[in-house]
Design an enzyme around this catalytic site. Structure first.
Site, PDB file in Angstrom:
ATOM      1  N   ARG A  76      23.200  -3.575  34.905  1.00 51.87           N
ATOM      2  CA  ARG A  76      24.361  -3.660  35.773  1.00 51.87           C
ATOM      3  C   ARG A  76      25.298  -4.745  35.243  1.00 51.87           C
ATOM      4  NH1 ARG A  76      19.710  -3.453  38.877  1.00 51.87           N
ATOM      5  NH2 ARG A  76      19.492  -1.584  40.184  1.00 51.87           N
ATOM      6  N   LYS A  80      18.116  -6.531  41.263  1.00 50.10           N
ATOM      7  CA  LYS A  80      18.201  -6.499  42.715  1.00 50.10           C
ATOM      8  C   LYS A  80      16.843  -6.840  43.327  1.00 50.10           C
ATOM      9  CE  LYS A  80      22.060  -3.273  43.147  1.00 50.10           C
ATOM     10  NZ  LYS A  80      22.566  -2.042  43.756  1.00 50.10           N
ATOM     11  N   HIS A  89      30.349   0.413  34.665  1.00 49.56           N
ATOM     12  CA  HIS A  89      29.406   1.297  35.342  1.00 49.56           C
ATOM     13  C   HIS A  89      29.294   2.643  34.626  1.00 49.56           C
ATOM     14  CE1 HIS A  89      26.815   1.393  38.814  1.00 49.56           C
ATOM     15  NE2 HIS A  89      27.231   2.601  39.151  1.00 49.56           N
ATOM     16  N   ARG A 106      26.977   2.227  31.813  1.00 50.44           N
ATOM     17  CA  ARG A 106      25.586   2.231  32.302  1.00 50.44           C
ATOM     18  C   ARG A 106      25.100   3.673  32.492  1.00 50.44           C
ATOM     19  NH1 ARG A 106      21.594  -0.472  35.550  1.00 50.44           N
ATOM     20  NH2 ARG A 106      21.177   0.533  37.552  1.00 50.44           N
ATOM     21  N   TYR A 143      20.648  12.130  36.744  1.00 46.11           N
ATOM     22  CA  TYR A 143      21.038  12.253  35.337  1.00 46.11           C
ATOM     23  C   TYR A 143      20.590  13.582  34.735  1.00 46.11           C
ATOM     24  CZ  TYR A 143      22.261   7.361  35.735  1.00 46.11           C
ATOM     25  OH  TYR A 143      22.822   6.177  36.140  1.00 46.11           O
TER      26      TYR A 143
END
Length: 324
Positions: A156, A180, A261, A264, A296
């Site tokens: 991130r 996170k 992003h 990523r 994905y």
């Protein structure tokens, strides 16, 4: 955001922090950001009418707001969008250590399929990297290093810009990323990223502030891999976002479709296309749940369908069907 220094935020401040993230990390359009902002303002007004705020809201408050929407006859589609906005907003606050508990965690997810993430082709990523590498200035070396690490790891952007110098492994073979929920993960670096890192570290000292009058202090900056004169002592997400947009323009690429992003997402999609399994991609991205990365496969399926339509013999033959 420093997790050890929590402070009270007004609803307006929280909205601005969130919208800033949507701009920098996701590169969302102005209209989309306005939709998020309007959703947050609506629930903020509801909470204020009940002597509450976004920072102190609990699950029952969110459910009362949704119940009110139903009672007003708001369409199911609109309510689903508002729930999505609320869930993303509170998930962000928890990830930034602004709020300790997510009051929207148990809300029913909106129906319908998730949006397929936007990705760049491998050639487009290569173009960005090659153009960035041409700039041999300290700023150019820093941007190239940021891009190489981002595309090599898929981390991130908040994790990337806030990397401490101590996160680098021996001989730059890997980086320990604190993601996170303060979960740490091991992320390997390829040879190209290692070289970019070595070249950047040779000029890193030029980004340290010499004057003691400026904030943050030199001691604070020394901690970070990418130091700067920002409030936190490291290069900001906004600054990286801006430099990436300028680079896209230099490459004659649409700057609206390029953001940290998106890179990523591109990292994960390109790995999947080259045979990586979802479990590995999940671990590299730092997702707690493997279902999060299954989207994905839809990107991959879309790519495969496009290739079949373009390359399969019948796709060419059918053009002449019916001509006798």
């Amino acid at each position: 955001m420093n997790p050890n220094k929590k402070r009270k935020f007004s609803d307006l401040e929280l909205e601005e922090i969130f919208i800033d993230m949507l701009t920098v990390e996701r590169g969302l359009s102005l209209n989309t950001r306005l939709a998020y902002r309007n959703d947050l303002k609506e629930i903020s007004l509801f909470l204020k009418s009940h002597a509450n705020s976004l920072l102190t809201a609990e699950e029952r408050d969110i459910r009362d707001f949704i119940s009110q929407l139903h009672s007003k006859g708001v369409s199911a589609k609109t309510i689903a969008r508002k729930i999505s906005s609320i869930k993303q907003f509170f998930r962000f606050l928890v990830s930034e250590n602004i709020k300790s508990k997510n009051p929207s965690l148990n809300l029913d997810r909106p129906k319908g399929e998730s949006k397929i993430p936007q990705v760049l082709s491998e050639s487009e990523v290569s173009l960005l990297l090659e153009k960035s590498m041409e700039n041999s200035s300290p700023g150019g070396k820093r941007l190239y290093c940021l891009l190489e690490i981002l595309y090599a790891t898929g981390m991130r952007v908040s994790e990337l810009v806030g990397l401490p110098l101590s996160s680098l492994g021996k001989n730059f073979s890997h980086i320990i990323v604190s993601g996170k929920g303060d979960r740490e993960r091991f992320v390997p670096l390829n040879d190209t990223a290692k070289k970019a890192l070595e070249d950047y570290l040779a000029v890193r000292e030029q980004f340290l502030i010499k004057s003691k009058k400026k904030i943050p202090s030199a001691n604070v900056q020394l901690k970070w891999l990418f130091p700067s004169s920002s409030k936190n002592g490291y290069v900001t997400r906004v600054r990286f976002f801006q430099e990436l947009k300028h680079l896209a323009i230099e490459c004659n690429l649409d700057p609206k479709k390029i953001s940290p992003h998106v890179l990523r997402h591109s990292f994960a999609t390109h790995l999947l296309e080259r045979g990586a399994d979802l479990k590995t991609i999940q671990q590299l991205l730092g997702h707690a749940d493997i279902s999060t990365v299954q989207i994905y496969t839809r990107v991959q399926n879309k790519h495969l369908k496009r290739m079949v339509d373009k390359k399969h013999p019948l796709s060419v033959i059918k053009v002449g069907v019916g001509k006798n």
